[in-house]
Every structure is written in structure tokens, then in C-alpha cells.
Design a protein around this motif. Structure first.
Motif: not given
Length: 203
Positions: A73-96
Motif C-alpha cells: 500500500e505504501l508503494r502505491g502512496d509513494f507513487g502518487r506522492l511522486r506524481e504530486y511532486l513532479d507538478g511542484v516547482e522548487l528551487p534548485p537546492a531544494a529540488a536536489g
């Protein structure tokens, strides 16, 4: 004497079965001529005594998912989290920092022998679940919200500093979990070495 509210369940209960067995002993005493004219009292008394000494019924434990199922179940939630993070623009240092953290979590959650070791550590599963479902989304979301207000009030502390610090702390927490899992494997290896050494000395 308290009885079960459901008559059918009481008939199958330990109290009734034990009481009935004791009642049969009373009938046997009656047929043997021991109870005499008071046999109904003897039978009823033995039944009641048996019902009282019988162990109480133990309801079945809740069927909670085991750690392996929780990881699925956690893997599924982690996949959804990564989809959410892909849509967020972060500063270079934080993105790294975020990339380093997600790579670590991916390695820990990847199906295989690492996940098998992790599944034996409920506290580790809980820590990963908290990071994926609570800590990382909260860190990123509060950054996005605070960044908007910062644009309206220039001169305040940049919100990315807090985000970078939060992601660093979460990565350190993941590192500690990975080190603990490695220690489990190291102890297993050492235990096998001692077993082989002891077996060799016993010959």
C-alpha cells in the motif's frame, strides 16, 4: 450466572460445554445412587460450577494487514506522492535535496530482499509511512503556501531555507533506517559465521 445474549452462541460456548460435562458427572453419580433424591440439585450445581470455572470466551484478534501488505500500500502512496511532486516547482537546492530523498525511499521500498528485511521492522515501516504520507507532503505544501505570501511581503526569511532543512532531516532519518537494516544483515552474517565455527569445533 451470566449467559450469552445469543442462545446459539452460548450453546457452543466453553461455559456451556464445561457445565454440561460437569452435569453429566452429576447424572453418573445419580445413576450410581450417590446423589439420592437430591439429584436435580446435584446436577444443576455441578453444571453451574463447571460454567463458572470455564475460561472466558476470547474474541478473535482484529485482522490487521501484515507489514508486507502495508509496504504494498505504501508503494502505491509513494507513487502518487511522486506524481504530486513532479507538478511542484522548487528551487534548485531544494529540488536536489528532494531528489536525493526520493531516491533513498525508492531504494528502501523497491520490492526485493531489502523490502523483505524492512517488512520485519514495524517501526521502520511506520517511519517510511510517516515520511511518505505526512512529512514530505506537508513540507512541500507549506513551502508552496509560504512562498506565495513571501512574494507579497518581501524581506522576510526565504521559505526554501526551511524546506531544505526539513528535507535534510528527513534524509538523515532515512539514512538511520538504512543503517539499522544493514546492521540486521550484519548480525545475521556474524551469527552464521559463529554457527559454522561452532560446528567445525564440534567435529
Amino acid at each position: 450466572m451470566a449467559t450469552n445474549k445469543n442462545p446459539l452462541r452460548y450453546l457452543e460456548s466453553r461455559k456451556n460445554l464445561t457445565g454440561s460435562a460437569c452435569g453429566l458427572v452429576g447424572l453418573a453419580l445419580t445413576f450410581a445412587g450417590v446423589a439420592g433424591p437430591y439429584w436435580p440439585v446435584v446436577v444443576a450445581g455441578l453444571y453451574g460450577a463447571g460454567a463458572l470455572i470455564a475460561p472466558p470466551e476470547r474474541p478473535p484478534l482484529p485482522d490487521f494487514p501484515d507489514p508486507s501488505a502495508q509496504l504494498d500500500e505504501l508503494r502505491g502512496d509513494f507513487g502518487r506522492l511522486r506524481e504530486y511532486l513532479d507538478g511542484v516547482e522548487l528551487p534548485p537546492a531544494a529540488a536536489g535535496r528532494l531528489t536525493e530523498l526520493t531516491e533513498l525511499l525508492t531504494a528502501l521500498l523497491d520490492p526485493g530482499w531489502v523490502a523483505e528485511v524492512l517488512a520485519q521492522d514495524p517501526e521502520g515501516v511506520h517511519a517510511l509511512s510517516r515520511a511518505v504520507r505526512q512529512d514530505i507532503p506537508e513540507a512541500v505544501d507549506t513551502f508552496v503556501r509560504t512562498r506565495w505570501w513571501t512574494r507579497l511581503t518581501p524581506g522576510t526569511e526565504p521559505p526554501e531555507r526551511h524546506l531544505e532543512r526539513q528535507l535534510t532531516l528527513l534524509h538523515e532519518e532515512g539514512d538511520r533506517l538504512a543503517a539499522a537494516l544493514r546492521e540486521v544483515e550484519a548480525r545475521r552474517q556474524e551469527s552464521h559465521t559463529r554457527y559454522l565455527e561452532d560446528r567445525g569445533r564440534s567435529r
